[in-house]
Design a protein around this motif. Structure first.
Motif, mmCIF file in Angstrom:
data_model
loop_
_atom_site.group_PDB
_atom_site.id
_atom_site.type_symbol
_atom_site.label_atom_id
_atom_site.label_comp_id
_atom_site.label_asym_id
_atom_site.label_seq_id
_atom_site.Cartn_x
_atom_site.Cartn_y
_atom_site.Cartn_z
ATOM 1 N N GLY A 11 -3.417 -1.030 -2.010
ATOM 2 C CA GLY A 11 -4.727 -1.041 -2.675
ATOM 3 C C GLY A 11 -4.912 -2.289 -3.510
ATOM 4 O O GLY A 11 -5.608 -2.273 -4.525
ATOM 5 N N THR A 13 -5.631 -6.707 -3.659
ATOM 6 C CA THR A 13 -6.793 -7.562 -3.370
ATOM 7 C C THR A 13 -7.333 -7.290 -1.973
ATOM 8 O O THR A 13 -8.538 -7.113 -1.768
ATOM 9 C CB THR A 13 -6.348 -9.047 -3.440
ATOM 10 O OG1 THR A 13 -5.714 -9.247 -4.695
ATOM 11 C CG2 THR A 13 -7.506 -9.993 -3.287
ATOM 12 N N MET A 14 -6.441 -7.248 -0.980
ATOM 13 C CA MET A 14 -6.888 -7.116 0.405
ATOM 14 C C MET A 14 -7.225 -5.670 0.762
ATOM 15 O O MET A 14 -8.240 -5.408 1.405
ATOM 16 C CB MET A 14 -5.807 -7.650 1.357
ATOM 17 C CG MET A 14 -5.545 -9.133 1.230
ATOM 18 S SD MET A 14 -7.006 -10.165 1.454
ATOM 19 C CE MET A 14 -7.352 -9.972 3.172
ATOM 20 N N VAL A 71 2.549 -5.540 -0.235
ATOM 21 C CA VAL A 71 3.151 -6.827 -0.609
ATOM 22 C C VAL A 71 3.897 -7.463 0.589
ATOM 23 O O VAL A 71 4.433 -6.759 1.446
ATOM 24 C CB VAL A 71 4.097 -6.594 -1.819
ATOM 25 C CG1 VAL A 71 5.272 -5.710 -1.447
ATOM 26 C CG2 VAL A 71 4.572 -7.866 -2.446
ATOM 27 N N GLU A 72 3.899 -8.807 0.622
ATOM 28 C CA GLU A 72 4.468 -9.554 1.762
ATOM 29 C C GLU A 72 6.001 -9.516 1.720
ATOM 30 O O GLU A 72 6.648 -10.435 1.220
ATOM 31 C CB GLU A 72 3.954 -11.005 1.698
ATOM 32 C CG GLU A 72 4.273 -11.862 2.905
ATOM 33 C CD GLU A 72 3.353 -11.596 4.097
ATOM 34 O OE1 GLU A 72 2.680 -10.571 4.127
ATOM 35 O OE2 GLU A 72 3.346 -12.445 4.998
ATOM 36 N N LYS A 77 7.621 -3.630 4.464
ATOM 37 C CA LYS A 77 6.602 -3.396 5.495
ATOM 38 C C LYS A 77 7.210 -2.679 6.703
ATOM 39 O O LYS A 77 6.614 -1.740 7.238
ATOM 40 C CB LYS A 77 5.979 -4.737 5.943
ATOM 41 C CG LYS A 77 4.948 -5.309 4.970
ATOM 42 C CD LYS A 77 4.331 -6.580 5.543
ATOM 43 C CE LYS A 77 3.454 -7.336 4.572
ATOM 44 N NZ LYS A 77 2.103 -6.789 4.393
ATOM 45 N N SER A 99 0.663 -12.181 6.340
ATOM 46 C CA SER A 99 0.191 -13.558 6.465
ATOM 47 C C SER A 99 1.234 -14.428 7.146
ATOM 48 O O SER A 99 0.907 -15.502 7.646
ATOM 49 C CB SER A 99 -0.061 -14.166 5.084
ATOM 50 O OG SER A 99 -0.862 -13.349 4.304
ATOM 51 N N TRP A 121 -6.549 -10.463 8.168
ATOM 52 C CA TRP A 121 -7.863 -10.575 7.537
ATOM 53 C C TRP A 121 -7.888 -11.792 6.624
ATOM 54 O O TRP A 121 -6.837 -12.295 6.222
ATOM 55 C CB TRP A 121 -8.137 -9.329 6.702
ATOM 56 C CG TRP A 121 -8.189 -8.055 7.486
ATOM 57 C CD1 TRP A 121 -7.134 -7.389 8.041
ATOM 58 C CD2 TRP A 121 -9.353 -7.303 7.817
ATOM 59 N NE1 TRP A 121 -7.575 -6.267 8.681
ATOM 60 C CE2 TRP A 121 -8.936 -6.184 8.560
ATOM 61 C CE3 TRP A 121 -10.710 -7.462 7.543
ATOM 62 C CZ2 TRP A 121 -9.815 -5.229 9.028
ATOM 63 C CZ3 TRP A 121 -11.594 -6.512 8.010
ATOM 64 C CH2 TRP A 121 -11.151 -5.416 8.751
HETATM 65 N N1 LIG Z 1 -4.652 -12.328 -0.698
HETATM 66 C C1 LIG Z 1 -4.993 -12.925 0.418
HETATM 67 O O1 LIG Z 1 -5.812 -13.863 0.426
HETATM 68 C C2 LIG Z 1 -4.433 -12.445 1.735
HETATM 69 C C3 LIG Z 1 -5.079 -12.825 2.919
HETATM 70 C C4 LIG Z 1 -4.594 -12.337 4.148
HETATM 71 C C5 LIG Z 1 -3.472 -11.518 4.169
HETATM 72 N N2 LIG Z 1 -2.854 -11.190 2.989
HETATM 73 C C6 LIG Z 1 -1.692 -10.284 3.079
HETATM 74 O O2 LIG Z 1 -2.126 -8.995 2.677
HETATM 75 C C7 LIG Z 1 -1.028 -8.280 2.099
HETATM 76 C C8 LIG Z 1 -1.408 -7.795 0.699
HETATM 77 O O3 LIG Z 1 -1.783 -8.913 -0.075
HETATM 78 P P1 LIG Z 1 -2.701 -8.767 -1.377
HETATM 79 O O4 LIG Z 1 -3.239 -10.125 -1.641
HETATM 80 O O5 LIG Z 1 -3.602 -7.596 -1.268
HETATM 81 O O6 LIG Z 1 -1.562 -8.463 -2.458
HETATM 82 P P2 LIG Z 1 -1.692 -7.670 -3.850
HETATM 83 O O7 LIG Z 1 -0.536 -8.128 -4.648
HETATM 84 O O8 LIG Z 1 -3.048 -7.756 -4.404
HETATM 85 O O9 LIG Z 1 -1.465 -6.150 -3.394
HETATM 86 C C9 LIG Z 1 -0.228 -5.752 -2.882
HETATM 87 C C10 LIG Z 1 -0.171 -4.254 -2.744
HETATM 88 O O10 LIG Z 1 1.167 -3.921 -2.366
HETATM 89 C C11 LIG Z 1 1.616 -2.886 -3.198
HETATM 90 N N3 LIG Z 1 3.066 -2.959 -3.365
HETATM 91 C C12 LIG Z 1 3.775 -3.842 -4.095
HETATM 92 N N4 LIG Z 1 5.081 -3.545 -4.018
HETATM 93 C C13 LIG Z 1 5.177 -2.452 -3.236
HETATM 94 C C14 LIG Z 1 6.255 -1.650 -2.815
HETATM 95 N N5 LIG Z 1 7.515 -1.901 -3.221
HETATM 96 N N6 LIG Z 1 5.988 -0.594 -1.999
HETATM 97 C C15 LIG Z 1 4.728 -0.308 -1.621
HETATM 98 N N7 LIG Z 1 3.659 -1.030 -2.002
HETATM 99 C C16 LIG Z 1 3.893 -2.076 -2.807
HETATM 100 C C17 LIG Z 1 0.902 -3.081 -4.523
HETATM 101 O O11 LIG Z 1 0.877 -1.888 -5.261
HETATM 102 C C18 LIG Z 1 -0.494 -3.494 -4.019
HETATM 103 O O12 LIG Z 1 -1.253 -2.336 -3.688
HETATM 104 C C19 LIG Z 1 0.150 -9.235 2.114
HETATM 105 O O13 LIG Z 1 0.894 -9.012 3.270
HETATM 106 C C20 LIG Z 1 -0.529 -10.609 2.172
HETATM 107 O O14 LIG Z 1 0.304 -11.588 2.736
HETATM 108 C C21 LIG Z 1 -3.309 -11.622 1.781
#
Ligand SMILES: NC(=O)c1ccc[n+]([C@@H]2O[C@H](COP(=O)([O-])OP(=O)(O)OC[C@H]3O[C@@H](n4cnc5c(N)ncnc54)[C@H](O)[C@@H]3O)[C@@H](O)[C@H]2O)c1
Length: 292
Positions: A11, A13-14, A71-72, A77, A99, A121
């Motif tokens: 939940g 940013t993405m 998280v990446e 994952k 990503s 995305w």
């Molecule tokens: N931000 C971007 O511009 C973007 C663009 C494309 C893809 N992505 C990819 O989307 C994914 C999420 O990125 P984001 O920017 O939303 O990150 P974010 O940090 O905003 O959100 C990460 C989410 O992962 C959860 N999380 C963290 N640790 C965790 C754990 N141990 N177990 C379960 N959940 C956990 C957090 O609670 C949060 O809901 C990543 O894989 C990122 O590479 C990001």
């Protein structure tokens, strides 16, 4: 396509934005995040239009599509995808918004790796007209077809990445340009501000109108050939993290959220940048709908 049952796992940013896209298109969305507060915040942000779940397995129960966007981290994952796989509908599709991680490796923990593909995305998902679809070594043609139909139902166009290569396509293009820009600034040839002017005043709008290959055709391939002879050998081929980035990070200048990077980031600058981004992306999204 009728409404699908979609589970959004993560939940941040993405996840929040992707949930918005699915809900807006009329799909039934359940969001799971590791903290209940985040799930509540996403639900409030979307006026209660999405359901919340206490566990990833609950969110994925009977789902036609899972969007993993936590998280990446390869281990987290992989474990999450394996945990929810048995819960999906019989013909359900698993997608990951990674990503940078290999789709093939992420599928290794699955009983049926053919049902996973990368659905990458771009932020902000509600405004970006495109999604990259990335095939892992085992992704089935049927999985891809389903994902393409889903994206069509969302009004998103797709780019197919046929091989699971680092950075897929969009980030590779972006980093190729960043490498050259950073090399020019480090060598003192041009300032960072002027690079930004050059990109936003020439390449950005042109690429928005035509894309890269159409522009080459328009320029004339003989011209591209002649200019390539001079420019290609002069471009940076640096394979390391650029020194300038290392240096700024070491100084704590990590970009907008830390208050400074290449620029000083006062709050009003951040607000203006956000408004400009939304305005241009809205325009680009609307224009993209009219592209032939
Ligand atoms: N931000 C971007 O511009 C973007 C663009 C494309 C893809 N992505 C990819 O989307 C994914 C999420 O990125 P984001 O920017 O939303 O990150 P974010 O940090 O905003 O959100 C990460 C989410 O992962 C959860 N999380 C963290 N640790 C965790 C754990 N141990 N177990 C379960 N959940 C956990 C957090 O609670 C949060 O809901 C990543 O894989 C990122 O590479 C990001």
């Amino acid at each position: 396509m009728g409404p699908l049952r979609v589970a959004v796992l993560g939940g941040g940013t993405m996840g929040r934005e992707i949930a918005r896209v699915f809900v807006t298109a009329g799909h039934e969305v359940t969001v799971w995040s590791r903290s209940p507060e985040t799930v509540a915040a996403v639900r409030a942000d979307l006026d209660g239009a999405v359901a919340g779940a206490d566990s990833a397995a609950d969110a994925a129960n009977g789902a036609d599509l899972v969007v993993e966007t936590i998280v990446e981290d390869l281990g987290l994952k992989t474990a999450l995808l394996a945990e929810v796989e048995p819960c999906l509908a019989a013909d359900g599709v698993l997608t990951t918004n990674t990503s940078s991680l290999s789709i093939t490796r992420l599928a290794r923990g699955l009983r049926n790796p053919s049902r996973l593909l990368g659905m990458h995305w771009f932020h902000p998902a509600s405004h970006m007209p495109l999604v990259e679809l990335v095939l892992g070594a085992d992704t089935a043609p049927d999985t891809l077809e389903r994902a393409e139909r889903v994206c069509a139902s969302l009004g998103k166009s797709t780019v197919l990445v046929r091989e699971d290569i680092p950075g897929f396509v969009v980030n590779r293009l972006q980093y190729a340009l960043m490498r050259e820009a950073l090399a020019l600034v480090a060598a003192g040839v041009v300032s960072a501000e002027d690079i930004d002017l050059a990109v936003s005043g020439t390449l950005g709008p042109r690429w928005c109108a035509s894309g890269l290959f159409e522009l080459m055709d328009l320029a004339g391939l003989n011209t591209v050939r002649r200019v390539s002879k001079v420019i290609m050998p002069a471009l940076s081929t640096d394979a390391e993290v650029p020194e300038l980035i290392e240096q700024l990070c070491a100084e704590g200048r990590r970009g907008a959220t830390s208050g400074s990077g290449f620029y000083a980031w006062a709050a009003d600058r951040l607000t203006r940048a956000g408004h400009a981004r939304t305005a241009f992306l809205t325009l680009a999204r609307d224009l993209a709908r009219d592209r032939p």
